[in-house]
Design an enzyme around this catalytic site. Structure first.
Site, short mmCIF file in Angstrom:
data_model
loop_
_atom_site.label_atom_id
_atom_site.label_comp_id
_atom_site.label_asym_id
_atom_site.label_seq_id
_atom_site.Cartn_x
_atom_site.Cartn_y
_atom_site.Cartn_z
N GLN A 190 -63.98 6.08 34.09
CA GLN A 190 -63.48 5.75 33.15
C GLN A 190 -63.97 4.01 32.90
O GLN A 190 -64.06 3.51 31.73
CB GLN A 190 -62.20 5.49 32.79
N PHE A 221 -57.23 10.74 32.15
CA PHE A 221 -56.09 10.62 31.89
C PHE A 221 -55.53 9.50 32.60
O PHE A 221 -54.36 9.12 32.90
CB PHE A 221 -54.98 11.89 32.22
N GLU A 225 -59.57 5.33 35.99
CA GLU A 225 -59.69 3.96 35.42
C GLU A 225 -60.06 3.08 36.62
O GLU A 225 -60.87 2.09 36.32
CB GLU A 225 -58.47 3.56 34.77
N ARG A 303 -46.67 -3.50 31.22
CA ARG A 303 -46.59 -2.42 30.03
C ARG A 303 -45.22 -1.69 30.02
O ARG A 303 -44.56 -1.54 28.99
CB ARG A 303 -47.54 -1.50 29.87
N ARG A 335 -51.68 8.13 31.41
CA ARG A 335 -51.48 8.14 30.02
C ARG A 335 -50.09 7.43 29.68
O ARG A 335 -48.97 8.08 29.99
CB ARG A 335 -51.55 9.60 29.49
N PHE A 337 -49.29 4.34 30.77
CA PHE A 337 -49.30 3.26 31.60
C PHE A 337 -48.12 2.34 31.81
O PHE A 337 -47.97 1.21 31.62
CB PHE A 337 -50.46 2.37 31.03
N THR A 433 -52.86 -5.10 27.50
CA THR A 433 -52.10 -6.01 27.65
C THR A 433 -52.88 -7.25 28.14
O THR A 433 -52.37 -8.61 28.12
CB THR A 433 -50.83 -5.93 28.43
N ALA A 502 -56.31 2.53 27.53
CA ALA A 502 -55.38 1.85 26.64
C ALA A 502 -55.58 2.37 25.23
O ALA A 502 -55.19 1.59 24.24
CB ALA A 502 -55.53 0.20 26.52
N GLU A 697 -52.70 7.82 23.82
CA GLU A 697 -51.65 7.82 24.55
C GLU A 697 -50.28 8.23 23.96
O GLU A 697 -49.34 8.65 24.70
CB GLU A 697 -51.42 6.52 25.54
N1 MTE Z 1 -57.98 13.28 26.52
C1 MTE Z 1 -58.40 14.00 27.10
N2 MTE Z 1 -59.00 15.41 26.72
N3 MTE Z 1 -59.03 13.76 28.43
C2 MTE Z 1 -58.35 12.51 28.99
O1 MTE Z 1 -58.72 12.17 29.97
N4 MTE Z 1 -57.21 10.42 28.57
C3 MTE Z 1 -56.23 9.88 27.80
C4 MTE Z 1 -56.23 10.09 26.26
N5 MTE Z 1 -56.71 11.21 25.84
C5 MTE Z 1 -57.53 11.81 28.11
C6 MTE Z 1 -57.43 12.14 26.72
C7 MTE Z 1 -55.73 8.33 28.07
S1 MTE Z 1 -54.98 7.95 29.41
C8 MTE Z 1 -56.42 7.37 27.18
S2 MTE Z 1 -56.13 5.81 27.65
C9 MTE Z 1 -57.23 7.72 26.03
O2 MTE Z 1 -57.47 9.05 25.87
C10 MTE Z 1 -58.92 7.06 26.33
O3 MTE Z 1 -59.64 7.15 25.32
P1 MTE Z 1 -59.51 6.69 23.82
O4 MTE Z 1 -59.31 5.23 24.24
O5 MTE Z 1 -60.92 6.75 23.28
O6 MTE Z 1 -58.44 7.35 23.04
N1 LUZ Z 2 -55.31 -0.45 31.34
C1 LUZ Z 2 -55.20 -1.79 31.28
C2 LUZ Z 2 -54.37 0.31 30.36
O1 LUZ Z 2 -55.85 -2.31 32.07
N2 LUZ Z 2 -54.17 -2.35 30.50
C3 LUZ Z 2 -53.49 -2.13 29.55
O2 LUZ Z 2 -52.87 -2.57 28.85
C4 LUZ Z 2 -53.42 -0.25 29.45
N3 LUZ Z 2 -52.57 0.15 28.79
C5 LUZ Z 2 -52.90 1.53 28.63
C6 LUZ Z 2 -53.72 2.19 29.47
N4 LUZ Z 2 -54.35 1.64 30.14
MO1 MOS Z 3 -55.43 5.83 29.71
S1 MOS Z 3 -53.92 5.55 31.24
O1 MOS Z 3 -55.41 3.96 29.50
O2 MOS Z 3 -56.43 5.87 31.01
#
Ligand code: MTE
Ligand code: LUZ
Ligand code: MOS
Length: 751
Positions: A190, A221, A225, A303, A335, A337, A433, A502, A697
């Site tokens: 990611q 998910f 990251e 968070r 997801r 966090f 954050t 995030a 999330e």
């Molecule tokens: N949806 C799918 N299909 N696969 C994923 O890995 N990750 C989730 C969410 N939805 C995820 C998902 C998480 S933890 C985050 S932070 C966001 O997607 C990240 O993408 P976005 O910032 O474009 O929403």
């Molecule tokens: N990652 C991060 C995150 O580095 N900072 C955040 O605040 C956060 N929030 C949600 C998911 N990933």
């Molecule tokens: Mo989502 S926990 O911010 O990758």
């Protein structure tokens, strides 16, 4: 419809393990620690090197730069040197001509360790002073004086379990040496820039010699990251040392023990109410089980504190939290966090209080629901608060009152089969954050034939960010989205990117894309004006005729007008002061509400989630199909965390849920019987691109309603079967239901 849906359906979309590798590619496997804590005394790695097909063993001594992969705090080595801190900690690499040979040899490695007593309990670590970073405190008002005004004060302890990400594509990387001392790395991450940065640190190279390319991820998910990095660094290190391409893909069973998961939490709270059921004061201490290294734990802890009060207004709060170091794999982003863990505690407090005060749980939720202008403990105010609007809409649309009524009637008529219904309001802060991370980039080219290619900092992991960015660019130009292509995420094209996390992938990189497209559109407009043409972009909703578009672009090219733009977007007006723990860290909040109805067989603990009803605030949706998918996916993952997904480890620090047969993720038969989703109407959002709202999330936390729905069903059979320890598995239900009989306790096998 997602950007690459056709490829997915046909099975032609590629992931790292599908990429055609260059001739001569070697394969890496990881030798890991068999003990959770101790000093390394001896190993037999040189014997392994003599095996057929094994090319080389790599240890920490072979690292040319720093043996350090820590992101926020430099406390994590790539390969163990003298000590091991968890079972599955990487110690050395086997490089072989096939993956099978490499993993077989790695399994034969013997490491002698002088073992110390491992710590797996966060409270024990805390008591011993073994915390990561510093203890944090968020507070507002004055709890000490507020307690005196309370008519009811309730306290309790809440446990929430870990959660395996179970991305379908396991951790994977392929590193390919290039000419002129460069390395091209394909990684399932990611955060391509983090991968690039840490490879540079470990190799002692400049970042400009490393190109990280990410086509798409088979799910992440949060699990990729920070924790996609070590595998990409290992493949890169091996590629440089061997002078050949190296691939490293974790087999599922290794991925499940070597990588971190959602943090388990254990928390103590005290909550006070006035005689009307309004919360006056809330004191809480969160012990986060952080695992053996910091990883993202301190940010996740932060968070947790931001979401201490859930979707409620509480005037007096004192929330403390600590990252407790244990001998388990470093737990990581997942997801929500840290937000879900905090929300489970406040919901547990309300649920428990409702029983002793004698006001319904749902009534307490409503009386304390966040409303316009309420302050959060960190100083920001709820602006454009949609909590009430979501609740009102849901109550009317789904007739919650009649569901409570029919569930009550059912339960009074039935003894063994019980039903439950619970509601979960969600308020989730949108922005990293850590203010610094709130920036995105877009590099946009309009080719001379009118087609468009876009690279951004966003990584596609199934969440639909590519589709949204495609639609944004197409809308700015007023052209068919089919003319717009989204390229892989590549550090040589777009640099210094934040992780796609995030939930702000589209907010940041979509906004940068809007700006880039507007810039090119401005040039095209000026070109048209110079030629005496009418403004082609005022199509009042109708697309520009494709031939006209192509003619304008071709003409602009011939007139030497720039057809490319590079744009940067940094979220304005956000800040946070970590000394006072106050500020305005979030661009805005996402809101929503879910009602979940469940059925329980109180004899055997079998249950089903029958019906889910959601009203979600999406702002103005960019792609409704993608957003529905995100709400459904988040919901089911949240229900899984609360119900069937039981991350288990023993006191020796061994993960017991280490494969698909002993770790259950929701499947087709355990997902809800029906899911109704409606989007809150007339809900624009001036704080994000095209009036949209982040959606990745927030829906996860709807799953919390499943816990309290099932607990309600339990308690309608047996008042005393109350417990606040997720997940609420059938086994735990039965254990609490028949606690006095003790028979289940005695029959449990040893682990
Ligand atoms: N949806 C799918 N299909 N696969 C994923 O890995 N990750 C989730 C969410 N939805 C995820 C998902 C998480 S933890 C985050 S932070 C966001 O997607 C990240 O993408 P976005 O910032 O474009 O929403
Ligand atoms: N990652 C991060 C995150 O580095 N900072 C955040 O605040 C956060 N929030 C949600 C998911 N990933
Ligand atoms: Mo989502 S926990 O911010 O990758």
């Amino acid at each position: 419809m997602n950007y690459d849906i056709i490829e997915h359906v046909k099975g032609t979309s590629l992931y790292v393990d599908d990429l055609k590798v260059p001739a001569g590619t070697l394969h890496a496997a990881v030798i890991t620690s068999p003990s959770a804590r101790g000093k390394i005394i001896a190993s037999n790695f040189t014997d392994l090197e003599k095996q057929n097909g094994v090319i080389r063993i790599i240890t920490s001594q072979d690292i040319p730069g720093e043996n350090q992969i820590g992101n926020i705090i430099p406390d994590e080595v790539l390969l163990a040197v003298t000590h091991v801190d968890f079972i599955g900690m990487p110690v050395a690499l086997v490089i072989a001509d096939t993956a099978e040979t490499a993993w077989r040899a790695a399994a034969e490695a013997r490491i002698t360790i002088r073992e110390d007593e491992p710590v797996t309990d966060p409270r024990q670590a805390y008591a011993a002073g073994d915390i990561i970073g510093t203890e944090r405190v968020f507070s507002c008002g004055n709890c000490a004086s507020a307690w005196k005004q309370c008519s009811h004060i309730i306290g309790g302890t809440v446990e929430s379990g870990g959660q395996e990400h179970f991305y379908l594509e396991t951790q994977a990387a392929l590193a390919v040496p290039q000419e002129t001392g460069k390395l091209r790395v394909f990684s399932s991450t990611q955060s391509p820039t983090s991968v690039q940065k840490v490879i540079a640190r470990v190799l002692d190279w400049g970042m400009h010699r490393i190109e990280v390319d990410v086509l798409r991820l088979g799910g992440a998910f949060g699990g990729k990251e920070d924790q996609a990095t070590p595998w990409a660094v290992m493949a890169s290190l091996a590629a440089v040392l061997c002078g050949r391409p190296v691939k490293l893909v974790l087999p599922r069973k290794h991925d499940m023990v070597m990588t971190g998961k959602r943090h388990p939490y254990t928390s103590d709270y005290k909550i006070g109410f006035d005689s009307d059921g309004k919360i006056l004061a809330y004191e809480v201490m969160f012990y986060q089980n952080s695992g053996a290294a910091a990883d993202l734990s301190t940010a996740i802890l932060e968070r947790t504190l931001f979401h201490t009060t859930g979707c409620y207004y509480i005037p007096n709060v004192s929330a403390r939290a600590a990252c407790c170091r244990t001998n388990l794999p470093p737990f990581t982003a997942f997801r929500g966090f840290g937000g879900p863990q905090a929300m489970f505690v406040i919901e547990s407090a309300l649920f428990k209080a409702s029983r002793s005060i004698g006001i319904e749980y749902y009534e307490l939720q409503k009386r304390n629901l966040l409303s316009e202008g309420n302050s959060f403990p960190y100083g920001q105010k709820a602006e454009h608060c949609r909590a009430g609007a979501c609740l009102d809409t849901a109550e009317k649309k789904y007739r919650f009152a009649s569901i409570f009524d029919s569930v009550g009637k059912y339960n009074s008529k039935n003894t063994v089969h019980k039903k439950g219904f619970s509601v979960m309001p969600v308020c989730f802060g949108i922005s990293f954050t850590n203010t610094m991370l709130n920036q995105g980039y877009s590099l946009l080219h309009v080719y001379q034939d009118g087609t468009v290619g876009i690279s951004t900092g966003a990584v596609e992991m199934g969440q639909g960010v590519n589709r949204k960015i495609q639609l944004i660019a197409a809308a700015v130009f007023n052209i068919d989205p089919g003319l717009v292509r989204i390229e892989s995420t590549n550090t040589s094209r777009v640099a210094n990117t934040s992780a796609t996390a995030a939930s702000c992938g589209t907010d940041l990189n979509g906004k940068a894309t809007e700006q880039a497209a507007e810039a090119v559109k401005g040039h095209l407009r000026a070109y048209c004006a110079r030629g005496g043409m009418a403004d082609p972009f005022t199509g009042n909703g109708k697309l520009i005729n494709e031939l006209v578009w192509k003619e304008i672009v071709g003409g602009a090219y011939a007139a030497r007008v720039t057809l490319s733009a590079h744009s940067h977007y940094a979220t304005p007006e956000i800040y946070f002061d970590p000394v006072t723990e106050k500020g305005h860290p979030f661009a805005y909040h996402a809101y929503g509400i879910a009602g979940i109805e469940t059925s329980l067989n109180t004899l055997n603990g079998e249950y089903s989630v029958d019906k889910v009803m959601i009203v979600h605030d999406l702002g103005r949706s960019i792609d409704a199909a993608v957003d529905v998918g995100q709400v459904e996916g988040g919901l089911v993952q949240g229900i899984g965390w609360m119900t069937v997904e039981e991350f288990a480890f023993n006191v020796q620090g061994r993960i017991l849920s280490n494969n698909c047969s002993n770790y259950k993720v929701p499947d087709i038969s355990s997902t809800p019987g029906s899911i109704e989703i409606s989007f809150l109407e007339n809900a624009g959002n001036e704080k994000a691109v095209f009036g949209s709202k982040a959606v990745g999330e927030p829906p996860f936390m709807y799953g919390i309603a499943a816990y309290f729905s099932l607990l309600t069903a339990c308690l309608s059979r047996k008042e005393k079967a109350e417990f606040y320890n997720s997940p609420i598995t059938p086994e735990k239900i039965i254990t609490h239901m028949y606690a006095e009989e003790k028979m289940y306790e005695q029959q449990r096998p040893d682990t």
